[in-house]
Motif scaffolding. Sequence first.
Motif, PDB file in Angstrom:
ATOM      1  N   GLN A  78      33.989  41.630  38.390  1.00 41.40           N
ATOM      2  CA  GLN A  78      35.127  40.772  38.059  1.00 41.40           C
ATOM      3  C   GLN A  78      34.869  39.987  36.780  1.00 41.40           C
ATOM      4  N   GLY A 113      36.175  34.566  44.266  1.00 39.75           N
ATOM      5  CA  GLY A 113      36.289  35.938  44.747  1.00 39.75           C
ATOM      6  C   GLY A 113      35.178  36.279  45.726  1.00 39.75           C
ATOM      7  N   ARG A 116      36.143  34.679  48.934  1.00 41.66           N
ATOM      8  CA  ARG A 116      37.213  35.452  49.582  1.00 41.66           C
ATOM      9  C   ARG A 116      36.623  36.562  50.435  1.00 41.66           C
ATOM     10  N   THR A 286      41.093  30.467  47.427  1.00 41.62           N
ATOM     11  CA  THR A 286      40.729  31.783  46.912  1.00 41.62           C
ATOM     12  C   THR A 286      41.962  32.561  46.468  1.00 41.62           C
ATOM     13  N   ASP A 290      42.540  33.971  42.769  1.00 37.06           N
ATOM     14  CA  ASP A 290      42.862  35.383  42.571  1.00 37.06           C
ATOM     15  C   ASP A 290      44.143  35.547  41.749  1.00 37.06           C
ATOM     16  N   ARG A 294      44.471  37.468  38.212  1.00 32.14           N
ATOM     17  CA  ARG A 294      45.433  38.563  38.062  1.00 32.14           C
ATOM     18  C   ARG A 294      46.403  38.289  36.914  1.00 32.14           C
TER      19      ARG A 294
END
Length: 530
Positions: A78, A113, A116, A286, A290, A294
């Motif tokens: 990521q 992440g 998560r 989370t 995210d 994104r």
Amino acid sequence: MKRRLVLGTLLGTLSQLAAIGLLLVSAWLISRAAEQPPVMYLMVAIVGVRFFGIARAALRYGERLLTHDAAFGLATRQRLAVYDDLDRLAPGGLGDTRRGDLVSRVVADVESGQDRLLRVRLPWTVTSISVLVVVSLLAFLDWRAALVVLATAVVTAAGVHLLTRWVEASRQAQVAPLRGELASEASELVLNAPDLVAYGAGEPVRERLRGVDARLAAAQNHLAWTTGLGNALVLLATGVAVVLSSVVATDGSLAPVLVAVLVLAPVALVDPFSDVVAAEGLRAVTDAADRRLRAFHETPAPVADPETPAPLPAGHDLRVRGLAVGWGDVPVARGIDLDLPEGGLVAVAGRSGGGKSTLALTLLRLLPVRAGSVELGGVDVERLRGADVRSVVGYLGQDEHVFDTTLRENLRVGDPTADDARLWEALELAGLADFVATLPDGLDTRTGERGGRLSGGERQRLALARLLLGGHRVLVLDEPTEHLDEQTADALVDDLLALRPARSLLLVSHDPRVLARADVVVHLDAPASV
């Protein structure tokens, strides 16, 4: 990674089941021992207690090892994806995103992440399997007790989920953006501290920083309150389940030694449900992180590569006709005509804010062509990949960043594979070799934060040497003499001119001494060659 994650989840589930088995076997052992049977009747339970106690710790260690390894691998991918997005979007596509917020996305949002995966999804998986196993075990003993535990578990899970959604979802979702805002404010305060102190303007910035910190602390406090309420709900539901299980277990249908097992079965699920409470408390955080990642990834690049790029031409002459450049829909300069032959020297002049730097970035395909055309080696640059254009056309900005490391590592940004011989060659071309040779540590000399241990001219020459290591045939130099005294500026221009004819030079400047040395001067105020 997927295999390690599945195996880690399995070990985590087995570890939780071992903890449940430890409690239930201990309950049976204590109840049975109270009847004072022969000790041999207790040996299996005693061994079981030891087995579950050791297995719980060993399995938990294996689970942490595998799942964290998978999570770190995911975080690395990521983070690399964020770096790729930065490379794709900079400098024209980041909009108003501040550097501190970018750091927060690279660090805090990527770490979310990991949360998560490890602290949201994994607890739900382990808890769900644990409930099914406990309910199945109780079904063999008393189906009524099994229904009590199952119903209590479903109500608890639904209650915890709805509690966090209804009570605190909005506050939790603020944590990730507030972290980015706090990082931005702190970065601005640190980087601009000398100017803020000099003008006595530090207090407003500190107050703004305190305000962001207070809002972040409030959001995190609400998150803690949600977790506390969720744990209270778990304990309340467990108490209800214990009472109902006691009623079922004491009706005389069970052997006395099994009563404790049925009564303590709901208690065995407190630990996994506590992890679920923490997971639900983090879910909104989370999810927000995210969404930020994104959104960053889905931001369109300012310059898109063609679907079928043309091969890079052999020549490197630049031809510009009717060019309009700008950062938005309205060009800041238009009608630009420019010819830079191989080995030539062209200067671009104009008023401040007139589009000189914007032109430079457009030539490198870092900004789109608003109108007109730019040809490299006779091929329109819009038919070429941006990376291919930048392999030929290199850029030296007004204030190039110097990393807080050694001269060697700063130079190797231009070519990570360069050996010391090539580094010294680049330094020689940039006019910095004699200076570096006098340093006790030579190429291993540290430059300091933002190149603070070097003078302005030395930083500019170091950046030039780094650029030369990239092997570019066309050099676009944006205000190369900015912030330099007259003598240093003249010496730098002399060294730049010595790079011809092996390289073509495009000098963006408003310095009359620089413009006087050029073969051709293009004025953006009234685009025409002089």
